[in-house]
Design a protein around this motif. Structure first.
Motif, PDB file in Angstrom:
ATOM      1  N   ARG A  26      -3.734  -7.882  -8.695  1.00 61.34           N
ATOM      2  CA  ARG A  26      -4.549  -8.178  -7.433  1.00 61.34           C
ATOM      3  C   ARG A  26      -5.473  -7.151  -7.330  1.00 61.34           C
ATOM      4  N   SER A  27      -6.706  -7.432  -6.629  1.00 64.08           N
ATOM      5  CA  SER A  27      -7.645  -6.384  -6.475  1.00 64.08           C
ATOM      6  C   SER A  27      -7.313  -5.578  -5.239  1.00 64.08           C
ATOM      7  N   TYR A  28      -7.718  -4.425  -5.173  1.00 61.52           N
ATOM      8  CA  TYR A  28      -7.802  -3.575  -3.990  1.00 61.52           C
ATOM      9  C   TYR A  28      -7.800  -4.385  -2.841  1.00 61.52           C
ATOM     10  N   GLU A  29      -9.117  -5.264  -2.632  1.00 60.21           N
ATOM     11  CA  GLU A  29      -9.320  -5.624  -1.745  1.00 60.21           C
ATOM     12  C   GLU A  29      -8.302  -6.937  -1.223  1.00 60.21           C
ATOM     13  N   ASP A  30      -7.728  -7.681  -2.206  1.00 56.73           N
ATOM     14  CA  ASP A  30      -6.566  -8.605  -1.936  1.00 56.73           C
ATOM     15  C   ASP A  30      -5.384  -8.016  -1.383  1.00 56.73           C
ATOM     16  N   CYS A  31      -5.168  -6.855  -1.873  1.00 53.79           N
ATOM     17  CA  CYS A  31      -3.905  -6.156  -1.418  1.00 53.79           C
ATOM     18  C   CYS A  31      -4.082  -5.507   0.173  1.00 53.79           C
ATOM     19  N   GLU A  32      -5.291  -5.050   0.400  1.00 50.36           N
ATOM     20  CA  GLU A  32      -5.501  -4.582   1.605  1.00 50.36           C
ATOM     21  C   GLU A  32      -5.411  -5.767   2.694  1.00 50.36           C
ATOM     22  N   ALA A  33      -5.972  -6.861   2.468  1.00 48.55           N
ATOM     23  CA  ALA A  33      -5.914  -8.030   3.202  1.00 48.55           C
ATOM     24  C   ALA A  33      -4.676  -8.457   3.611  1.00 48.55           C
ATOM     25  N   LEU A  34      -3.622  -8.377   2.454  1.00 49.62           N
ATOM     26  CA  LEU A  34      -2.367  -8.802   2.757  1.00 49.62           C
ATOM     27  C   LEU A  34      -1.593  -7.935   3.717  1.00 49.62           C
ATOM     28  N   ILE A  35      -1.943  -6.668   3.696  1.00 49.65           N
ATOM     29  CA  ILE A  35      -1.208  -5.452   4.285  1.00 49.65           C
ATOM     30  C   ILE A  35      -1.972  -5.600   5.584  1.00 49.65           C
ATOM     31  N   ASP A  36      -3.095  -5.892   5.998  1.00 46.21           N
ATOM     32  CA  ASP A  36      -3.625  -5.845   7.296  1.00 46.21           C
ATOM     33  C   ASP A  36      -3.340  -6.954   7.839  1.00 46.21           C
ATOM     34  N   CYS A  37      -3.007  -8.302   7.465  1.00 45.12           N
ATOM     35  CA  CYS A  37      -2.553  -9.216   7.753  1.00 45.12           C
ATOM     36  C   CYS A  37      -1.114  -9.176   8.191  1.00 45.12           C
ATOM     37  N   ALA A  38      -0.303  -8.633   7.559  1.00 47.33           N
ATOM     38  CA  ALA A  38       1.084  -8.182   7.833  1.00 47.33           C
ATOM     39  C   ALA A  38       1.449  -7.063   9.189  1.00 47.33           C
ATOM     40  N   HIS A  59      -1.552   0.329  -2.197  1.00 47.68           N
ATOM     41  CA  HIS A  59      -0.824   0.533  -1.050  1.00 47.68           C
ATOM     42  C   HIS A  59      -0.989   1.693  -0.203  1.00 47.68           C
ATOM     43  N   GLY A  60      -1.011   2.830  -0.831  1.00 47.25           N
ATOM     44  CA  GLY A  60      -1.553   4.044  -0.256  1.00 47.25           C
ATOM     45  C   GLY A  60      -2.653   4.254   0.499  1.00 47.25           C
ATOM     46  N   ARG A  61      -3.925   3.623  -0.251  1.00 46.85           N
ATOM     47  CA  ARG A  61      -5.202   3.428   0.337  1.00 46.85           C
ATOM     48  C   ARG A  61      -5.082   2.493   1.653  1.00 46.85           C
ATOM     49  N   ALA A  62      -4.455   1.477   1.334  1.00 49.92           N
ATOM     50  CA  ALA A  62      -4.315   0.459   2.528  1.00 49.92           C
ATOM     51  C   ALA A  62      -3.853   0.781   3.766  1.00 49.92           C
ATOM     52  N   LEU A  63      -2.699   1.584   3.561  1.00 52.54           N
ATOM     53  CA  LEU A  63      -1.960   2.033   4.473  1.00 52.54           C
ATOM     54  C   LEU A  63      -2.326   3.383   5.248  1.00 52.54           C
ATOM     55  N   LYS A  64      -3.275   4.047   4.669  1.00 51.47           N
ATOM     56  CA  LYS A  64      -3.753   5.466   5.150  1.00 51.47           C
ATOM     57  C   LYS A  64      -4.335   5.148   6.359  1.00 51.47           C
ATOM     58  N   LYS A  65      -4.868   4.028   6.827  1.00 51.21           N
ATOM     59  CA  LYS A  65      -5.577   3.860   8.038  1.00 51.21           C
ATOM     60  C   LYS A  65      -4.722   3.701   9.198  1.00 51.21           C
ATOM     61  N   TYR A  66      -3.219   3.614   9.002  1.00 51.80           N
ATOM     62  CA  TYR A  66      -2.305   3.280  10.082  1.00 51.80           C
ATOM     63  C   TYR A  66      -1.459   4.553  10.182  1.00 51.80           C
ATOM     64  N   PRO A  67      -1.032   4.973  11.212  1.00 49.02           N
ATOM     65  CA  PRO A  67      -0.180   6.002  11.612  1.00 49.02           C
ATOM     66  C   PRO A  67       1.070   5.947  10.891  1.00 49.02           C
ATOM     67  N   ARG A  68       1.652   6.894  10.337  1.00 52.25           N
ATOM     68  CA  ARG A  68       2.865   7.052   9.335  1.00 52.25           C
ATOM     69  C   ARG A  68       3.976   6.041  10.159  1.00 52.25           C
ATOM     70  N   ASP A  69       4.116   6.409  11.362  1.00 51.03           N
ATOM     71  CA  ASP A  69       5.485   5.736  12.030  1.00 51.03           C
ATOM     72  C   ASP A  69       5.077   4.186  12.521  1.00 51.03           C
ATOM     73  N   ALA A  70       3.735   3.931  12.008  1.00 50.84           N
ATOM     74  CA  ALA A  70       3.606   2.282  12.134  1.00 50.84           C
ATOM     75  C   ALA A  70       4.171   1.451  10.911  1.00 50.84           C
ATOM     76  N   GLY A 267       8.333 -12.221  -0.763  1.00 48.31           N
ATOM     77  CA  GLY A 267       7.282 -12.530  -1.930  1.00 48.31           C
ATOM     78  C   GLY A 267       6.184 -13.121  -1.450  1.00 48.31           C
ATOM     79  N   VAL A 268       5.170 -12.625  -1.197  1.00 45.60           N
ATOM     80  CA  VAL A 268       3.778 -13.340  -0.768  1.00 45.60           C
ATOM     81  C   VAL A 268       2.644 -13.121  -1.491  1.00 45.60           C
ATOM     82  N   SER A 269       1.910 -14.222  -1.999  1.00 43.35           N
ATOM     83  CA  SER A 269       0.593 -13.753  -2.995  1.00 43.35           C
ATOM     84  C   SER A 269      -0.524 -14.089  -2.175  1.00 43.35           C
ATOM     85  N   SER A 270      -0.410 -14.662  -0.796  1.00 38.26           N
ATOM     86  CA  SER A 270      -1.703 -15.090  -0.012  1.00 38.26           C
ATOM     87  C   SER A 270      -1.149 -14.892   1.501  1.00 38.26           C
ATOM     88  N   GLN A 271      -2.344 -14.846   2.329  1.00 39.27           N
ATOM     89  CA  GLN A 271      -2.093 -14.725   3.516  1.00 39.27           C
ATOM     90  C   GLN A 271      -1.509 -15.896   4.095  1.00 39.27           C
TER      91      GLN A 271
END
Length: 384
Positions: A26-38, A59-70, A267-271
């Motif tokens: 999956r592209s970074y944009e797709d991974c980020e969208a799944l993580i943000d949706c979660a 994963h690392g790039r998408a999660l960087k915007k969130y506090p580590r304890d989140a 296991g999810v492949s879509s929002q």
């Protein structure tokens, strides 16, 4: 979203987590969208078995915007990237750099649960526990690079050995109503073969699996769940061993009502698939109820087995019958009642001794459990 404590670790996780399968290719944009949706839907628990460096970096790039304890990461040891492919390894010279790569690419100082990956055979378990892998994992824990130690398996025999070792805090296990009826096996492939389910008459949950869940609860070993949908088999009326299809919410509720289970990693492949799982948090009791499907299955009998489904309610005395049965089962597998189980029982608003044998629960129970007898047994065990 509801949250549970991950056994004796004290880590708080969402009941619904997300697995790693849907992030591959999956592209970074797709991974980020799944993580943000979660994260938007309160899902804070993420399993990363993936050795693919691109997935780890996403994963690392998408999660960087969130506090580590989140968020809570269940990251796997013993998965390596070899010539463009995932591979399971038992060689420290491969495992050590692969884990360091996981930390670096995910931009983390620590992994919440360090999961020893995919142990289904006794000889493999013994190798891990007698040689450098367990020592390395324990050292990572001492150094704070992992907060809790886990092990993933499809085999209840291995899970029992892991619990008995006293070293494993979390077990990632395949749990769903179809697999629960099967005896332990070192051959994971049977879980995905139609022949496994085709000509079998089932007699409720396999006793070894039932014992495992109760033992984990008593020892404070958390269970996290993979294969909660049986690879989609349970969504098909034609493929389900129960003769009817279950919904995602029903599958999730089944797993989450087993003792010691803290979360189901979906296991999810879509929002859309993610939201279907997240809908569990707001689903009604009727939407969660799987009992009629299991009770009326053509080739299985759960008769006499309490499934903790709560279908027996309401009780005229307001006893939480499912909870009493659960704590009774947890107590009966020990020579003496564990302090933790007794403590949970003490916290109930109403006790088994308040049962007046009115009998409405007996009519409501789809599994034919002798509830009034069980209440008397609970009084004998807990003293009230």
């Amino acid at each position: 979203m509801n949250y549970r404590i991950l056994g004796r670790t004290g880590i708080k996780v969402s009941e619904i987590g997300i697995g790693g399968e849907g992030f591959e290719n999956r592209s970074y944009e797709d991974c980020e969208a799944l993580i943000d949706c979660a994260m938007k839907n309160g899902i804070n628990f993420i399993d990363v078995y993936n050795s693919n460096p691109e997935v780890r970096s996403h994963h690392g790039r998408a999660l960087k915007k969130y506090p580590r304890d989140a968020f809570v990461i269940q990251g796997h040891l013993c998965t390596v990237w070899d010539d463009g492919q995932y591979r399971r390894s038992r060689e420290l010279k491969e495992i050590v750099p692969a884990f360091m790569d996981l930390l670096e690419r995910m931009q983390l100082n620590y992994i919440d649960v360090g999961m020893i990956h995919y142990v289904d055979e006794k000889s493999d378990f013994e190798r891990i526990m007698s040689k450098g892998i367990i020592a390395y994992a324990q050292e990572l824990k001492r150094q704070g690079h992992i907060k809790a130690l886990g092990l993933s398996t499809h085999n209840p025999d291995i899970a029992l050995m892991a619990v008995e070792s006293g070293l494993i805090d979390v077990i990632l296990l395949s749990i769903n109503p179809a697999y629960d009826m099967l005896p332990a096996s070192e051959d994971v492939d049977i879980l995905f073969e139609d022949e496994t389910f085709a000509n079998r008459t089932y007699e409720g949950i396999d006793p070894k699996r039932e014992h495992l869940y109760q033992l984990c609860e008593n020892r404070g070993v958390a269970l996290t769940v993979m294969k909660g949908y049986a690879a989609g088999k349970l969504f098909s009326q034609a493929e389900s061993p129960f003769g009817q299809a279950l919904t995602p919410v029903q599958c999730l509720h089944y797993a989450l009502t087993r003792p010691a289970v803290a979360a189901v990693m979906v296991g999810v492949s879509s929002q859309e698939q993610l939201l279907a799982a997240a809908a569990y948090a707001t689903a009604s009791d009727a939407e969660k109820d799987y009992s009629e499907i299991l009770a009326n299955a053509p080739k299985s009998s759960f008769r006499g087995h309490c499934m903790y489904c709560g279908h027996c309610a309401p009780c005229s005395q307001k006893i939480d019958i499912a909870a009493v049965n659960k704590y009774l089962d947890l107590a009966l597998i020990q020579e003496t009642v564990p302090e933790t189980v007794n403590g949970h029982y003490e916290l109930l608003a109403h006790y088994a001794e308040e049962c007046i044998a009115y009998g409405e629960c007996l009519k409501n129970c789809p599994f034919g459990v002798a509830i009034t007898d069980r209440m008397k047994q609970a009084v004998a065990v807990f003293g009230k």
